[in-house]
Write a protein that holds these residues in place. Structure first.
Motif, PDB file in Angstrom:
ATOM      1  N   LYS A 298       0.864  -1.177   0.000  1.00 10.74           N
ATOM      2  CA  LYS A 298       0.000   0.000   0.000  1.00 10.74           C
ATOM      3  C   LYS A 298       0.901   1.227   0.000  1.00 10.74           C
ATOM      4  N   ILE A 299       0.622   2.167  -0.904  1.00 10.66           N
ATOM      5  CA  ILE A 299       1.434   3.381  -0.987  1.00 10.66           C
ATOM      6  C   ILE A 299       0.533   4.603  -1.030  1.00 10.66           C
ATOM      7  N   LEU A 300       1.068   5.733  -0.551  1.00 12.41           N
ATOM      8  CA  LEU A 300       0.397   7.029  -0.631  1.00 12.41           C
ATOM      9  C   LEU A 300       1.020   7.818  -1.770  1.00 12.41           C
ATOM     10  N   VAL A 301       0.213   8.246  -2.730  1.00 11.62           N
ATOM     11  CA  VAL A 301       0.707   9.022  -3.867  1.00 11.62           C
ATOM     12  C   VAL A 301      -0.124  10.281  -4.000  1.00 11.62           C
ATOM     13  N   GLU A 302       0.359  11.228  -4.810  1.00 13.98           N
ATOM     14  CA  GLU A 302      -0.436  12.421  -5.069  1.00 13.98           C
ATOM     15  C   GLU A 302      -1.729  12.014  -5.757  1.00 13.98           C
ATOM     16  N   LYS A 303      -2.735  12.839  -5.631  1.00  6.74           N
ATOM     17  CA  LYS A 303      -4.093  12.505  -6.049  1.00  6.74           C
ATOM     18  C   LYS A 303      -4.168  11.994  -7.482  1.00  6.74           C
ATOM     19  N   ILE A 304      -4.849  10.857  -7.620  1.00  2.67           N
ATOM     20  CA  ILE A 304      -5.180  10.280  -8.924  1.00  2.67           C
ATOM     21  C   ILE A 304      -6.699  10.271  -9.010  1.00  2.67           C
TER      22      ILE A 304
ATOM     23  N   LYS B 202      -6.419  13.169   2.630  1.00  4.55           N
ATOM     24  CA  LYS B 202      -5.566  14.353   2.685  1.00  4.55           C
ATOM     25  C   LYS B 202      -4.395  14.086   3.610  1.00  4.55           C
ATOM     26  N   GLY B 203      -3.265  14.723   3.319  1.00  8.54           N
ATOM     27  CA  GLY B 203      -2.077  14.582   4.152  1.00  8.54           C
ATOM     28  C   GLY B 203      -2.147  15.490   5.362  1.00  8.54           C
ATOM     29  N   ASP B 204      -1.068  15.523   6.124  1.00  4.93           N
ATOM     30  CA  ASP B 204      -0.983  16.383   7.301  1.00  4.93           C
ATOM     31  C   ASP B 204      -0.956  17.848   6.885  1.00  4.93           C
ATOM     32  N   LYS B 205      -1.446  18.705   7.766  1.00  5.89           N
ATOM     33  CA  LYS B 205      -1.447  20.128   7.479  1.00  5.89           C
ATOM     34  C   LYS B 205      -0.042  20.697   7.642  1.00  5.89           C
ATOM     35  N   VAL B 206       0.359  21.511   6.678  1.00  8.05           N
ATOM     36  CA  VAL B 206       1.640  22.194   6.717  1.00  8.05           C
ATOM     37  C   VAL B 206       1.350  23.681   6.915  1.00  8.05           C
ATOM     38  N   ILE B 207       1.952  24.277   7.938  1.00  8.16           N
ATOM     39  CA  ILE B 207       1.737  25.696   8.236  1.00  8.16           C
ATOM     40  C   ILE B 207       2.850  26.511   7.589  1.00  8.16           C
ATOM     41  N   ILE B 208       2.440  27.543   6.849  1.00 17.42           N
ATOM     42  CA  ILE B 208       3.390  28.478   6.242  1.00 17.42           C
ATOM     43  C   ILE B 208       3.250  29.795   6.996  1.00 17.42           C
ATOM     44  N   PHE B 209       4.325  30.252   7.641  1.00 21.18           N
ATOM     45  CA  PHE B 209       4.283  31.486   8.416  1.00 21.18           C
ATOM     46  C   PHE B 209       5.403  32.403   7.955  1.00 21.18           C
TER      47      PHE B 209
ATOM     48  N   ARG C  22       2.050  36.790   8.038  1.00 16.75           N
ATOM     49  CA  ARG C  22       1.108  36.070   7.189  1.00 16.75           C
ATOM     50  C   ARG C  22       1.131  34.608   7.604  1.00 16.75           C
ATOM     51  N   LYS C  23      -0.032  34.049   7.837  1.00 16.61           N
ATOM     52  CA  LYS C  23      -0.129  32.639   8.208  1.00 16.61           C
ATOM     53  C   LYS C  23      -1.037  31.951   7.196  1.00 16.61           C
ATOM     54  N   ASN C  24      -0.562  30.832   6.678  1.00 12.52           N
ATOM     55  CA  ASN C  24      -1.309  30.093   5.674  1.00 12.52           C
ATOM     56  C   ASN C  24      -1.104  28.608   5.934  1.00 12.52           C
ATOM     57  N   GLY C  25      -2.022  27.790   5.491  1.00 12.23           N
ATOM     58  CA  GLY C  25      -1.897  26.355   5.669  1.00 12.23           C
ATOM     59  C   GLY C  25      -2.179  25.623   4.372  1.00 12.23           C
ATOM     60  N   HIS C  26      -1.722  24.373   4.304  1.00 14.09           N
ATOM     61  CA  HIS C  26      -1.927  23.567   3.106  1.00 14.09           C
ATOM     62  C   HIS C  26      -2.053  22.104   3.502  1.00 14.09           C
ATOM     63  N   ARG C  27      -3.005  21.409   2.884  1.00 12.83           N
ATOM     64  CA  ARG C  27      -3.143  19.957   3.046  1.00 12.83           C
ATOM     65  C   ARG C  27      -3.153  19.344   1.659  1.00 12.83           C
TER      66      ARG C  27
ATOM     67  N   LEU D 248      -4.213  13.248  -1.325  1.00 12.44           N
ATOM     68  CA  LEU D 248      -3.480  12.012  -1.574  1.00 12.44           C
ATOM     69  C   LEU D 248      -4.427  10.887  -1.965  1.00 12.44           C
ATOM     70  N   THR D 249      -3.870   9.868  -2.587  1.00 10.41           N
ATOM     71  CA  THR D 249      -4.604   8.667  -2.936  1.00 10.41           C
ATOM     72  C   THR D 249      -3.862   7.469  -2.335  1.00 10.41           C
ATOM     73  N   VAL D 250      -4.602   6.570  -1.702  1.00  7.52           N
ATOM     74  CA  VAL D 250      -4.031   5.346  -1.161  1.00  7.52           C
ATOM     75  C   VAL D 250      -4.208   4.266  -2.222  1.00  7.52           C
ATOM     76  N   LEU D 251      -3.098   3.660  -2.657  1.00  6.85           N
ATOM     77  CA  LEU D 251      -3.137   2.613  -3.682  1.00  6.85           C
ATOM     78  C   LEU D 251      -2.696   1.289  -3.081  1.00  6.85           C
ATOM     79  N   LYS D 252      -3.350   0.200  -3.505  1.00 11.07           N
ATOM     80  CA  LYS D 252      -2.921  -1.152  -3.167  1.00 11.07           C
ATOM     81  C   LYS D 252      -2.478  -1.811  -4.460  1.00 11.07           C
ATOM     82  N   ILE D 253      -1.237  -2.268  -4.498  1.00  9.87           N
ATOM     83  CA  ILE D 253      -0.676  -2.879  -5.699  1.00  9.87           C
ATOM     84  C   ILE D 253      -1.260  -4.292  -5.833  1.00  9.87           C
ATOM     85  N   THR D 254      -1.940  -4.542  -6.950  1.00  9.37           N
ATOM     86  CA  THR D 254      -2.578  -5.848  -7.144  1.00  9.37           C
ATOM     87  C   THR D 254      -1.736  -6.801  -7.972  1.00  9.37           C
TER      88      THR D 254
END
Length: 95
Positions: free
Chosen positions: A19-25, A61-68, A78-83, A86-92
């Motif tokens: 099982k792997i976590l990849v950017e959104k598919i 979604k991944g963990d929140k990253v705070i940009i300050f 300036r405070k901003n956040g980003h999440r 992600l997509t969880v894939l199971k290799i078949t």
């Protein structure tokens, strides 16, 4: 047997049932996708070609990253956040 696949600008070493976590598919849970393969390996022998099939387990979604940002003595903050989505894939299948 393992394979090296590329998705979302990153490379992952995978084997069957990983099982792997990849950017959104795009796709719903339960949908099968085929990943771009770079190479295959098995007990010292490395080859190219073939295919890797994976099943989408979940969209998350991944963990929140705070940009300050701050500049001293200028009353500038300036405070901003980003999440990252992600997509969880199971290799078949690898091969």
């Amino acid at each position: 047997m393992f394979a090296v696949v590329r998705t979302g600008g990153k490379q992952y070493r995978v084997a069957t049932d990983d099982k792997i976590l990849v950017e959104k598919i795009d796709g719903e849970a339960g949908t099968n996708v085929t990943l771009e393969t770079l190479m295959f390996g098995d007990a010292g022998a490395i080859t190219t070609g073939g295919s890797v099939t994976a099943e989408i387990v979940a969209q998350t979604k991944g963990d929140k990253v705070i940009i300050f940002k701050k500049r001293r003595r200028h009353n500038y903050r300036r405070k901003n956040g980003h999440r990252q989505q992600l997509t969880v894939l199971k290799i078949t299948s690898v091969g």
